[in-house]
Design an enzyme around this catalytic site. Sequence first.
Site, PDB file in Angstrom:
ATOM      1  N   TRP A 246      38.005  -5.328  54.757  1.00 41.44           N
ATOM      2  CA  TRP A 246      38.670  -6.443  53.890  1.00 41.44           C
ATOM      3  C   TRP A 246      39.475  -5.834  52.941  1.00 41.44           C
ATOM      4  O   TRP A 246      40.527  -6.676  52.397  1.00 41.44           O
ATOM      5  CB  TRP A 246      37.429  -7.137  53.312  1.00 41.44           C
ATOM      6  CG  TRP A 246      36.535  -7.737  54.333  1.00 41.44           C
ATOM      7  CD1 TRP A 246      35.150  -7.552  54.811  1.00 41.44           C
ATOM      8  CD2 TRP A 246      37.059  -8.884  55.020  1.00 41.44           C
ATOM      9  NE1 TRP A 246      34.979  -8.454  55.817  1.00 41.44           N
ATOM     10  CE2 TRP A 246      35.991  -9.239  56.091  1.00 41.44           C
ATOM     11  CE3 TRP A 246      38.348  -9.447  55.038  1.00 41.44           C
ATOM     12  CZ2 TRP A 246      36.436 -10.215  57.024  1.00 41.44           C
ATOM     13  CZ3 TRP A 246      38.237 -10.681  55.942  1.00 41.44           C
ATOM     14  CH2 TRP A 246      37.509 -10.919  56.996  1.00 41.44           C
TER      15      TRP A 246
ATOM     16  N   ASP B 253      36.427  -8.256  44.931  1.00 41.92           N
ATOM     17  CA  ASP B 253      35.947  -9.459  46.347  1.00 41.92           C
ATOM     18  C   ASP B 253      34.372  -9.266  46.239  1.00 41.92           C
ATOM     19  O   ASP B 253      34.384  -8.312  47.026  1.00 41.92           O
ATOM     20  CB  ASP B 253      36.793  -9.157  47.313  1.00 41.92           C
ATOM     21  CG  ASP B 253      36.442  -9.645  48.603  1.00 41.92           C
ATOM     22  OD1 ASP B 253      35.714 -10.566  48.595  1.00 41.92           O
ATOM     23  OD2 ASP B 253      37.171  -9.583  49.760  1.00 41.92           O
TER      24      ASP B 253
ATOM     25  N   LYS C 238      29.089 -16.623  53.240  1.00 45.37           N
ATOM     26  CA  LYS C 238      28.229 -15.553  53.332  1.00 45.37           C
ATOM     27  C   LYS C 238      26.967 -15.728  52.591  1.00 45.37           C
ATOM     28  O   LYS C 238      25.792 -15.746  53.117  1.00 45.37           O
ATOM     29  CB  LYS C 238      28.795 -14.292  52.819  1.00 45.37           C
ATOM     30  CG  LYS C 238      30.414 -13.947  53.255  1.00 45.37           C
ATOM     31  CD  LYS C 238      30.609 -13.873  54.849  1.00 45.37           C
ATOM     32  CE  LYS C 238      31.804 -14.058  55.193  1.00 45.37           C
ATOM     33  NZ  LYS C 238      32.662 -13.147  54.593  1.00 45.37           N
TER      34      LYS C 238
HETATM   35  C1  LIG Z   1      34.393 -12.988  54.851  1.00 49.98           C
HETATM   36  C2  LIG Z   1      35.023 -12.137  53.983  1.00 49.98           C
HETATM   37  C3  LIG Z   1      36.471 -12.294  53.631  1.00 49.98           C
HETATM   38  C4  LIG Z   1      37.177 -13.519  54.287  1.00 49.98           C
HETATM   39  O1  LIG Z   1      36.885 -14.548  53.851  1.00 49.98           O
HETATM   40  P1  LIG Z   1      37.491 -15.733  54.473  1.00 49.98           P
HETATM   41  O2  LIG Z   1      36.921 -16.964  53.720  1.00 49.98           O
HETATM   42  O3  LIG Z   1      37.297 -15.889  56.028  1.00 49.98           O
HETATM   43  O4  LIG Z   1      39.269 -15.973  54.118  1.00 49.98           O
HETATM   44  C5  LIG Z   1      37.196 -11.495  52.662  1.00 49.98           C
HETATM   45  N1  LIG Z   1      36.406 -10.434  52.119  1.00 49.98           N
HETATM   46  C6  LIG Z   1      35.174 -10.068  52.394  1.00 49.98           C
HETATM   47  C7  LIG Z   1      34.434  -9.113  51.640  1.00 49.98           C
HETATM   48  C8  LIG Z   1      34.403 -10.943  53.269  1.00 49.98           C
HETATM   49  O5  LIG Z   1      33.270 -10.471  53.714  1.00 49.98           O
END
Ligand SMILES: *Cc1c(COP(=O)(O)O)cnc(C)c1O
Length: 368
Positions: free
Chosen positions: A101, A175, A199
């Site tokens: 990521w 993030d 998530k």
């Molecule tokens: C799932 C995830 C993303 C991507 O998210 P999207 O909603 O598919 O754009 C980005 N960063 C992390 C840490 C993730 O777990």
Amino acid sequence: MTRPYNFAPGPAALPDEVLAQAAAEMLDWHGSGMGVMEMSHRGREFGAIYHQAEADLRELLAVPANFRILFMQGGGLAENAIVPMNLSRGGVADFVVTGSWSQKSHKEAQRYCTSKLAASNAATQHTTLPDPASWQLSADAAYVHVCGNETIHGVEFQTLPDLAALGSKAPLVVDFSSNVASRPTDWSRVGLAFGGAQKNIGPAGLTIVIVRDDLLGHALPVCPSAFDYKVVADNESMFNTPPTFGIYMAGLVFQWLKRQTEGGLTGVAAMEARNIAKSTLLYDYIDGSGFYVNKVDKACRSRMNVPFFLADESLNESFLAEAKAKGLLQLKGHKSVGGMRASLYNAIPYAGVEALVSHMREFATRHG
Ligand SMILES: *Cc1c(COP(=O)(O)O)cnc(C)c1O
């Protein structure tokens, strides 16, 4: 009704109580004669839902008054472009790459600014975290990006880096897509945190951005108005139609989080205690099993996503099929890592991890 335990990495399990409440309110929200999806985002009813969700999130995450909470769209990956468009001023941004990521974040930012690699754990196949004291931070960085929890590799910062102590004046961008609300956030170390909801917060389609107010108002001219944080903040996330149903569902999850207790703790503190107990149960079993292995350095193992491998990989398909038959769903690992992955987000109860460990033990006994 008891449902199977869903260990999906995202979109992921939601609490039964939340789904049941949404179902009960589907046709008529609180006597309004409308379902939430059918309401005007500018009406009184949705206004109440929105303000409650925002206030609850602020309370749960102890967000200081000088931070704005934005409800946006585009997910974590859109933020990989939206953050540099808003914060970089076309200059330099530093990236700490610790897995897939943050790697994507580093790459996408190159389109909008000079995206520098400050540190990487690629030499260990993303199983460690580089010591912050070793990071090569740029003197002129507009911000420093980290991924708080690498969902695919199972690596998590146990404490966020203190950039000021490292001699940097840059704001930290985190993030927190896959560990938001699983543990407290230390806002004294953060300038901006973002995450997709799917998530730990609610359905896909909602993105949460929490940003210190001095970082607003510096968007590049190329930035779409709908993604300019100042425009979004000035319009209380209603510059355009926000993801209303996602905000409503997130609000139900926030109410659920506020009701959770664990050993005298409530809310996010309760979730943290429960997440420590859940992940410890699974890691301790894996480490002692002699049949399963997790390769991540113990100092930075994720409480949310636990990748693991069977001693005999030819048994993977039967492990998954038998798990499914026992009501343990979506345990297959990400294709880039292989093996298995159990995601233990807030909606997974301790009993779900007990059921998983029981399956793993029984399977290992038969095949070990
Ligand atoms: C799932 C995830 C993303 C991507 O998210 P999207 O909603 O598919 O754009 C980005 N960063 C992390 C840490 C993730 O777990």
